[in-house]
Write an enzyme that holds these catalytic residues in place. Structure first.
Site, PDB file in Angstrom:
ATOM      1  N   TYR A  89      -3.604  -1.200   6.439  1.00  0.00           N
ATOM      2  CA  TYR A  89      -3.788  -0.212   5.370  1.00  0.00           C
ATOM      3  C   TYR A  89      -2.946  -0.549   4.143  1.00  0.00           C
ATOM      4  O   TYR A  89      -3.456  -0.716   3.037  1.00  0.00           O
ATOM      5  CB  TYR A  89      -3.442   1.184   5.897  1.00  0.00           C
ATOM      6  CG  TYR A  89      -3.252   2.230   4.831  1.00  0.00           C
ATOM      7  CD1 TYR A  89      -4.262   2.490   3.894  1.00  0.00           C
ATOM      8  CD2 TYR A  89      -2.081   2.972   4.748  1.00  0.00           C
ATOM      9  CE1 TYR A  89      -4.087   3.455   2.910  1.00  0.00           C
ATOM     10  CE2 TYR A  89      -1.907   3.941   3.777  1.00  0.00           C
ATOM     11  CZ  TYR A  89      -2.907   4.172   2.859  1.00  0.00           C
ATOM     12  OH  TYR A  89      -2.740   5.124   1.881  1.00  0.00           O
ATOM     13  N   LYS A 106      -4.080  -2.014   0.433  1.00  0.00           N
ATOM     14  CA  LYS A 106      -3.782  -1.202  -0.750  1.00  0.00           C
ATOM     15  C   LYS A 106      -2.958  -1.999  -1.753  1.00  0.00           C
ATOM     16  O   LYS A 106      -3.129  -1.850  -2.973  1.00  0.00           O
ATOM     17  CB  LYS A 106      -3.038   0.080  -0.355  1.00  0.00           C
ATOM     18  CG  LYS A 106      -3.892   1.085   0.394  1.00  0.00           C
ATOM     19  CD  LYS A 106      -5.034   1.629  -0.434  1.00  0.00           C
ATOM     20  CE  LYS A 106      -4.564   2.646  -1.450  1.00  0.00           C
ATOM     21  NZ  LYS A 106      -5.689   3.254  -2.208  1.00  0.00           N
TER      22      LYS A 106
END
Length: 301
Positions: A240, A244
Site C-alpha cells: 500500500y 502510494k
C-alpha cells in the site's frame, strides 16, 4: 487550528466552482461531499467518478453509498422535501475508474468535463496493506498517472489535490520533515526505483502465470508476495505505502505551473464535531494499523 476568517475564505472559494472527486463512495470521500454541500450550497457542481457500468448504475451507487448514508441527515433536514432536487442539481455521477486511461470516459464526455473542472480531488485508492501488486499498482500508481493526464487537459483547473498517506515515510523514527519524493527515490540507500520497470515486471509475472495455467488462488498469492517483496526491497513496509509513494512521484512531476497539493494524513478515525460527532464507517483501518504499528498516532477528520 484554522481560524474562523480562514475557514470563511475556504468556504467562499468553493462558491461557483466545479469539482471532480474520485473515491466519493469511501469514508473520507463522502465526508468531503457532505461537507461541501452543507457549508457551500453555491458550489456549481460536484462530478463524482464512480466505478459502474453506466451512468444510471453510478447514480444508484451514489444514492445508496453516499447521499443515502446517515451522515447526510443534517443536510436532509435542512432541505426537507427539496433534498433530492438539491442533490440532482449539484451532483453529476460519472461512470468510470481512475485505473483506466481517460477514466474510461468517451471522448465527448471527457472533452466537456475538461472544460468545466476547476478543482480535482483524488481520494480513490486501494488501501489494503498486502493487496495484489497489480491491483494496488493499477489504482495507486496508474490511477495517479491518469489523474495527471486528465489535469493537463483541464483548461481552467486551479488545483489538483491528492490524498496520500503519512506512511509513505516508511518505518523511520524521529522528526520526519515533509518533502516531495524525487522520481526514483527510495527509502533504502543504494537502490533506485524505475516505475516503468515495475509495470513491466507486473505484466511479465502475470504473463508467466497465465502461460503456466496457474489457478486463481496461486495467482493471487504470487501477486501479493511480489508486491511485498518489491516494497521491502526499496525500503517500504507494505504494498500500500509503496504504491502510494510511487503515485506521489508521478504527481510531483506534473509539468507546468498547476498547483498540486498532496495531503498525507495518518489514521483517519471518526468525525470530531459536525455534522454527526463520532460518526464513522467501519473499523478495519484502525484494527489493521493497531496490530501492525501499535505506536502510531490517530487523527480525527
Amino acid at each position: 487550528m484554522i481560524g474562523e476568517m480562514d475557514a470563511d475564505m475556504v468556504v467562499g472559494y468553493f462558491g461557483g466552482k466545479s469539482i471532480l472527486i474520485t473515491g466519493s463512495t469511501g469514508f473520507l470521500g463522502k465526508v468531503l461531499v457532505e461537507k461541501i454541500l452543507r457549508v457551500q450550497p453555491d458550489v456549481k457542481k460536484l462530478f463524482l467518478l464512480v466505478r459502474a457500468p453506466d451512468v444510471e448504475s453510478a447514480k444508484l451507487r451514489i444514492q445508496t453509498e453516499v447521499t443515502g448514508r446517515e451522515i447526510f441527515l443534517v443536510l436532509k433536514e435542512k432541505h426537507g422535501m427539496g433534498f433530492d432536487d438539491f442533490i440532482e442539481e449539484k451532483i453529476c455521477p460519472l461512470a468510470g475508474d481512475i485505473m483506466y486511461e481517460n477514466f474510461g470516459l468517451d471522448t465527448a464526455n471527457l472533452r466537456e468535463l475538461s472544460k468545466d473542472i476547476d478543482i480535482i480531488v483524488n481520494i480513490a485508492a486501494i488501501t489494503n496493506f498486502s493487496e495484489r501488486y497489480d491491483v494496488a499498482f493499477d489504482a495507486n500508481v496508474l490511477g495517479a498517472k491518469h489523474v495527471c493526464a486528465f489535469a493537463r487537459k483541464c483548461t481552467k483547473l486551479k488545483m489538483l489535490l491528492h490524498v496520500s498517506t503519512a506512511y509513505v515515510a516508511g518505518e523511520q523514527e524521529g522528526l520526519i520533515l515533509e518533502k516531495p519524493f524525487l522520481m526514483g527515490e527510495t527509502l533504502r540507500e543504494g537502490t533506485h526505483l524505475d516505475i516503468e520497470s515495475e509495470l513491466t515486471l507486473i505484466r511479465e509475472t502475470r504473463r508467466e502465470l497465465k502461460d503456466n495455467c496457474s489457478s486463481e488462488k496461486a495467482e493471487r498469492r504470487t501477486m501479493k508476495e511480489l508486491g511485498l517483496k518489491r516494497a521491502r526491497q526499496f525500503g517500504w513496509p507494505n504494498t500500500y505505502v509503496f504504491t502510494k509513494a510511487m503515485g506521489e512521484m508521478l504527481l510531483g512531476h506534473l509539468p507546468g505551473e498547476l498547483p498540486v497539493v498532496i495531503l498525507r494524513p495518518s489514521i483517519i478515525t471518526s468525525i470530531l464535531k459536525e455534522p454527526l460527532p463520532g460518526w464513522m464507517e467501519g473499523i478495519r483501518t484502525i484494527t489493521r494499523w493497531s496490530s501492525a504499528t501499535p505506536s502510531r498516532p490517530c487523527h480525527s477528520s
